[in-house]
Scaffold this motif. Sequence first.
Motif, PDB file in Angstrom:
ATOM      1  N   LEU A 105       0.855  -1.187   0.000  1.00  0.00           N
ATOM      2  CA  LEU A 105       0.000   0.000   0.000  1.00  0.00           C
ATOM      3  C   LEU A 105       0.890   1.236   0.000  1.00  0.00           C
ATOM      4  CD1 LEU A 105      -2.786   1.408   0.674  1.00  0.00           C
ATOM      5  CD2 LEU A 105      -2.112   1.108   3.057  1.00  0.00           C
ATOM      6  N   MET A 106       0.586   2.206  -0.845  1.00  0.00           N
ATOM      7  CA  MET A 106       1.320   3.465  -0.848  1.00  0.00           C
ATOM      8  C   MET A 106       0.606   4.422   0.085  1.00  0.00           C
ATOM      9  SD  MET A 106       3.868   5.285  -1.994  1.00  0.00           S
ATOM     10  CE  MET A 106       4.448   4.449  -3.439  1.00  0.00           C
ATOM     11  N   LEU A 107       1.307   4.887   1.103  1.00  0.00           N
ATOM     12  CA  LEU A 107       0.725   5.859   2.030  1.00  0.00           C
ATOM     13  C   LEU A 107       0.752   7.240   1.384  1.00  0.00           C
ATOM     14  CD1 LEU A 107       2.478   4.619   5.276  1.00  0.00           C
ATOM     15  CD2 LEU A 107       0.117   4.213   4.569  1.00  0.00           C
ATOM     16  N   PRO A 108      -0.230   8.085   1.669  1.00  0.00           N
ATOM     17  CA  PRO A 108      -0.286   9.411   1.060  1.00  0.00           C
ATOM     18  C   PRO A 108       0.979  10.235   1.362  1.00  0.00           C
ATOM     19  CG  PRO A 108      -2.351   8.911   2.151  1.00  0.00           C
ATOM     20  CD  PRO A 108      -1.388   7.832   2.534  1.00  0.00           C
ATOM     21  N   LYS A 109       1.467  10.925   0.344  1.00  0.00           N
ATOM     22  CA  LYS A 109       2.685  11.719   0.469  1.00  0.00           C
ATOM     23  C   LYS A 109       2.582  12.744   1.597  1.00  0.00           C
ATOM     24  CE  LYS A 109       5.692  14.791  -2.112  1.00  0.00           C
ATOM     25  NZ  LYS A 109       5.923  15.479  -3.381  1.00  0.00           N
ATOM     26  N   GLU A 110       1.435  13.393   1.724  1.00  0.00           N
ATOM     27  CA  GLU A 110       1.262  14.410   2.759  1.00  0.00           C
ATOM     28  C   GLU A 110       1.448  13.810   4.153  1.00  0.00           C
ATOM     29  OE1 GLU A 110      -1.259  13.682   0.499  1.00  0.00           O
ATOM     30  OE2 GLU A 110      -0.688  15.224  -0.938  1.00  0.00           O
ATOM     31  N   TRP A 111       0.910  12.605   4.372  1.00  0.00           N
ATOM     32  CA  TRP A 111       1.050  11.937   5.667  1.00  0.00           C
ATOM     33  C   TRP A 111       2.506  11.555   5.909  1.00  0.00           C
ATOM     34  CZ3 TRP A 111       2.720   7.355   7.734  1.00  0.00           C
ATOM     35  CH2 TRP A 111       2.331   7.097   9.046  1.00  0.00           C
ATOM     36  N   ARG A 112       3.159  10.977   4.911  1.00  0.00           N
ATOM     37  CA  ARG A 112       4.566  10.572   5.057  1.00  0.00           C
ATOM     38  C   ARG A 112       5.440  11.766   5.394  1.00  0.00           C
ATOM     39  NH1 ARG A 112       3.880   8.338  -0.169  1.00  0.00           N
ATOM     40  NH2 ARG A 112       5.628   9.609  -0.832  1.00  0.00           N
ATOM     41  N   GLU A 113       5.242  12.877   4.690  1.00  0.00           N
ATOM     42  CA  GLU A 113       6.074  14.058   4.934  1.00  0.00           C
ATOM     43  C   GLU A 113       5.836  14.651   6.323  1.00  0.00           C
ATOM     44  OE1 GLU A 113       5.086  16.533   1.612  1.00  0.00           O
ATOM     45  OE2 GLU A 113       6.654  15.639   0.353  1.00  0.00           O
ATOM     46  N   LYS A 114       4.612  14.604   6.803  1.00  0.00           N
ATOM     47  CA  LYS A 114       4.282  15.207   8.093  1.00  0.00           C
ATOM     48  C   LYS A 114       4.603  14.298   9.269  1.00  0.00           C
ATOM     49  CE  LYS A 114       0.567  17.616  10.464  1.00  0.00           C
ATOM     50  NZ  LYS A 114      -0.795  18.128  10.361  1.00  0.00           N
ATOM     51  N   TYR A 115       4.317  12.987   9.142  1.00  0.00           N
ATOM     52  CA  TYR A 115       4.405  12.097  10.294  1.00  0.00           C
ATOM     53  C   TYR A 115       5.504  11.043  10.222  1.00  0.00           C
ATOM     54  CZ  TYR A 115      -0.160  14.069  11.288  1.00  0.00           C
ATOM     55  OH  TYR A 115      -1.185  14.937  11.537  1.00  0.00           O
ATOM     56  N   ALA A 116       5.880  10.604   9.046  1.00  0.00           N
ATOM     57  CA  ALA A 116       6.826   9.490   8.928  1.00  0.00           C
ATOM     58  C   ALA A 116       8.174   9.954   8.401  1.00  0.00           C
ATOM     59  CB  ALA A 116       6.229   8.389   8.048  1.00  0.00           C
ATOM     60  N   ARG A 117       8.676  11.019   8.967  1.00  0.00           N
ATOM     61  CA  ARG A 117       9.957  11.573   8.504  1.00  0.00           C
ATOM     62  C   ARG A 117      11.107  10.590   8.646  1.00  0.00           C
ATOM     63  NH1 ARG A 117      10.623  16.946  11.695  1.00  0.00           N
ATOM     64  NH2 ARG A 117      12.372  15.637  12.188  1.00  0.00           N
ATOM     65  N   TYR A 118      11.040   9.693   9.639  1.00  0.00           N
ATOM     66  CA  TYR A 118      12.134   8.754   9.873  1.00  0.00           C
ATOM     67  C   TYR A 118      11.904   7.415   9.186  1.00  0.00           C
ATOM     68  CZ  TYR A 118      13.217  12.201  13.379  1.00  0.00           C
ATOM     69  OH  TYR A 118      13.506  13.378  14.009  1.00  0.00           O
TER      70      TYR A 118
END
Length: 68
Positions: A13-26
């Motif tokens: 599953l591809m997680l939304p880019k906005e979520w990755r940039e905001k919450y999954a920085r690591y």
Amino acid sequence: MEYIRVLDRKGRLMLPKEWREKYARYRLVRVRIDGERIIIEPVRPEDFSSETDFMEPRFKSDGNREMA
């Protein structure tokens, strides 16, 4: 916000880019399975404790063979 996504043939599953940039920085996430729900939460390296189960995958996604 709600998204409908298509899983690829391997169930990824591809997680939304906005979520990755905001919450999954690591690029670390905690995955919990609750019945038919899958819960994905971001994790920071400083969140690790001795109780954390963090392993590199040893099996292919189909579970049939150990990876080299």
